[in-house]
Scaffold this motif. Structure first.
Motif, PDB file in Angstrom:
ATOM      1  N   ARG A  88      -2.321 -42.871  37.912  1.00  0.00           N
ATOM      2  CA  ARG A  88      -0.689 -42.356  38.123  1.00  0.00           C
ATOM      3  C   ARG A  88      -0.261 -41.859  36.650  1.00  0.00           C
ATOM      4  NH1 ARG A  88       2.333 -48.364  37.702  1.00  0.00           N
ATOM      5  NH2 ARG A  88       0.677 -49.210  36.380  1.00  0.00           N
ATOM      6  N   LEU A  89       0.889 -41.239  36.806  1.00  0.00           N
ATOM      7  CA  LEU A  89       1.685 -40.894  35.652  1.00  0.00           C
ATOM      8  C   LEU A  89       2.595 -42.004  35.398  1.00  0.00           C
ATOM      9  CD1 LEU A  89       2.034 -36.931  36.282  1.00  0.00           C
ATOM     10  CD2 LEU A  89       0.681 -38.076  34.804  1.00  0.00           C
ATOM     11  N   LEU A  90       3.105 -42.361  34.326  1.00  0.00           N
ATOM     12  CA  LEU A  90       3.841 -43.794  34.111  1.00  0.00           C
ATOM     13  C   LEU A  90       4.648 -43.211  32.863  1.00  0.00           C
ATOM     14  CD1 LEU A  90       4.920 -46.452  35.030  1.00  0.00           C
ATOM     15  CD2 LEU A  90       3.032 -47.326  33.651  1.00  0.00           C
ATOM     16  N   PHE A  91       6.250 -43.244  33.017  1.00  0.00           N
ATOM     17  CA  PHE A  91       6.928 -42.986  31.852  1.00  0.00           C
ATOM     18  C   PHE A  91       7.815 -44.255  31.859  1.00  0.00           C
ATOM     19  CE2 PHE A  91      11.261 -41.869  30.424  1.00  0.00           C
ATOM     20  CZ  PHE A  91      10.877 -41.081  29.485  1.00  0.00           C
ATOM     21  N   TYR A  92       7.841 -44.264  30.262  1.00  0.00           N
ATOM     22  CA  TYR A  92       8.758 -45.471  29.843  1.00  0.00           C
ATOM     23  C   TYR A  92       9.495 -45.004  28.780  1.00  0.00           C
ATOM     24  CZ  TYR A  92      10.090 -49.129  26.679  1.00  0.00           C
ATOM     25  OH  TYR A  92      10.927 -50.142  26.132  1.00  0.00           O
ATOM     26  N   LEU A 151       4.788 -37.786  23.755  1.00  0.00           N
ATOM     27  CA  LEU A 151       6.166 -38.144  23.534  1.00  0.00           C
ATOM     28  C   LEU A 151       7.095 -36.980  24.237  1.00  0.00           C
ATOM     29  CD1 LEU A 151       7.895 -40.216  21.919  1.00  0.00           C
ATOM     30  CD2 LEU A 151       7.498 -38.676  20.122  1.00  0.00           C
ATOM     31  N   CYS A 152       8.046 -37.333  24.893  1.00  0.00           N
ATOM     32  CA  CYS A 152       8.929 -36.423  25.526  1.00  0.00           C
ATOM     33  C   CYS A 152      10.115 -36.873  25.983  1.00  0.00           C
ATOM     34  CB  CYS A 152       8.281 -36.085  26.909  1.00  0.00           C
ATOM     35  SG  CYS A 152       7.639 -37.415  27.991  1.00  0.00           S
ATOM     36  N   PRO A 194      19.023 -37.292  29.323  1.00  0.00           N
ATOM     37  CA  PRO A 194      17.656 -37.298  28.762  1.00  0.00           C
ATOM     38  C   PRO A 194      17.476 -38.627  28.099  1.00  0.00           C
ATOM     39  CG  PRO A 194      19.331 -36.343  27.179  1.00  0.00           C
ATOM     40  CD  PRO A 194      20.133 -36.838  28.449  1.00  0.00           C
ATOM     41  N   TYR A 195      16.298 -39.108  28.674  1.00  0.00           N
ATOM     42  CA  TYR A 195      15.582 -40.374  28.055  1.00  0.00           C
ATOM     43  C   TYR A 195      14.467 -40.100  27.363  1.00  0.00           C
ATOM     44  CZ  TYR A 195      18.188 -43.404  31.397  1.00  0.00           C
ATOM     45  OH  TYR A 195      19.403 -44.179  31.927  1.00  0.00           O
ATOM     46  N   ARG A 196      14.556 -40.317  26.107  1.00  0.00           N
ATOM     47  CA  ARG A 196      13.313 -39.786  25.207  1.00  0.00           C
ATOM     48  C   ARG A 196      12.367 -41.159  25.366  1.00  0.00           C
ATOM     49  NH1 ARG A 196      13.031 -36.703  20.295  1.00  0.00           N
ATOM     50  NH2 ARG A 196      11.035 -37.331  19.087  1.00  0.00           N
ATOM     51  N   GLY A 197      10.973 -40.943  25.583  1.00  0.00           N
ATOM     52  CA  GLY A 197      10.045 -41.942  25.950  1.00  0.00           C
ATOM     53  C   GLY A 197       8.796 -41.259  25.794  1.00  0.00           C
ATOM     54  N   ILE A 198       7.773 -42.238  26.513  1.00  0.00           N
ATOM     55  CA  ILE A 198       6.540 -41.826  26.617  1.00  0.00           C
ATOM     56  C   ILE A 198       5.923 -41.569  27.868  1.00  0.00           C
ATOM     57  CG2 ILE A 198       4.114 -42.627  26.396  1.00  0.00           C
ATOM     58  CD1 ILE A 198       4.890 -43.902  23.651  1.00  0.00           C
ATOM     59  N   LEU A 199       5.277 -40.339  28.256  1.00  0.00           N
ATOM     60  CA  LEU A 199       4.691 -40.214  29.395  1.00  0.00           C
ATOM     61  C   LEU A 199       3.137 -40.506  29.240  1.00  0.00           C
ATOM     62  CD1 LEU A 199       4.789 -39.233  32.295  1.00  0.00           C
ATOM     63  CD2 LEU A 199       4.662 -36.900  31.585  1.00  0.00           C
ATOM     64  N   ALA A 200       2.661 -41.497  30.094  1.00  0.00           N
ATOM     65  CA  ALA A 200       0.968 -41.792  30.157  1.00  0.00           C
ATOM     66  C   ALA A 200       0.716 -41.260  31.299  1.00  0.00           C
ATOM     67  CB  ALA A 200       0.789 -43.293  30.035  1.00  0.00           C
ATOM     68  N   ALA A 201      -0.584 -40.674  31.142  1.00  0.00           N
ATOM     69  CA  ALA A 201      -1.613 -40.144  32.515  1.00  0.00           C
ATOM     70  C   ALA A 201      -2.796 -41.385  32.420  1.00  0.00           C
ATOM     71  CB  ALA A 201      -2.063 -38.947  32.162  1.00  0.00           C
TER      72      ALA A 201
END
Length: 127
Positions: A50-54, A26-27, A39-46
């Motif tokens: 790839r790295l994928l942010f939502y 969570l970031c 600032p967009y609060r969301g999730i960064l997945a590895a």
């Protein structure tokens, strides 16, 4: 983004065939909108690709897709001015900064998952 479950579902919906999430945090992502940063609060997945942010702001989904081959630097930094832990990724010459928040995986676990993938260019990970 209303909650972590929404973020995880949104990430899962964008995965390619045979792509799996290895870790997520969570970031907040500081997105450049015109001449300002928001600032967009969301999730960064590895994932293994790839790295994928939502994030979702006012009901509009926002995604950031960072392919490992476009990353020249992946570093963990401590915030000097505003505090906290940050992941800073140099993506095709652009600085992508994510401020870590508790939730999902622990930051150390996320960084270890990215290292274990061994998909980033040699010498690009700085912890």
């Amino acid at each position: 983004m209303k909650d972590i479950a929404e973020g995880k579902a949104a990430i899962e919906s964008r995965l390619e065939p045979n792509e799996a999430v290895k870790s997520s945090i969570l970031c907040a992502y500081n997105a450049r909108m015109y001449a300002h940063f928001s600032p967009y609060r969301g999730i960064l997945a590895a994932t293994d690709k790839r790295l994928l942010f939502y994030s979702s702001l006012f009901g509009s989904p926002f995604y950031l897709d960072i392919r490992y081959e476009s990353v020249s630097s992946f570093r963990h930094e401590k915030g000097l001015m505003i505090g906290g832990d940050h992941i800073v990724v140099m993506n095709n010459g652009e600085r992508e900064a994510f401020q870590y928040f508790n939730g999902c995986d622990h930051l150390d676990s996320f960084i270890k998952a990215v290292q274990k993938l061994n998909r980033l260019p040699e010498g690009s990970i700085h912890v």
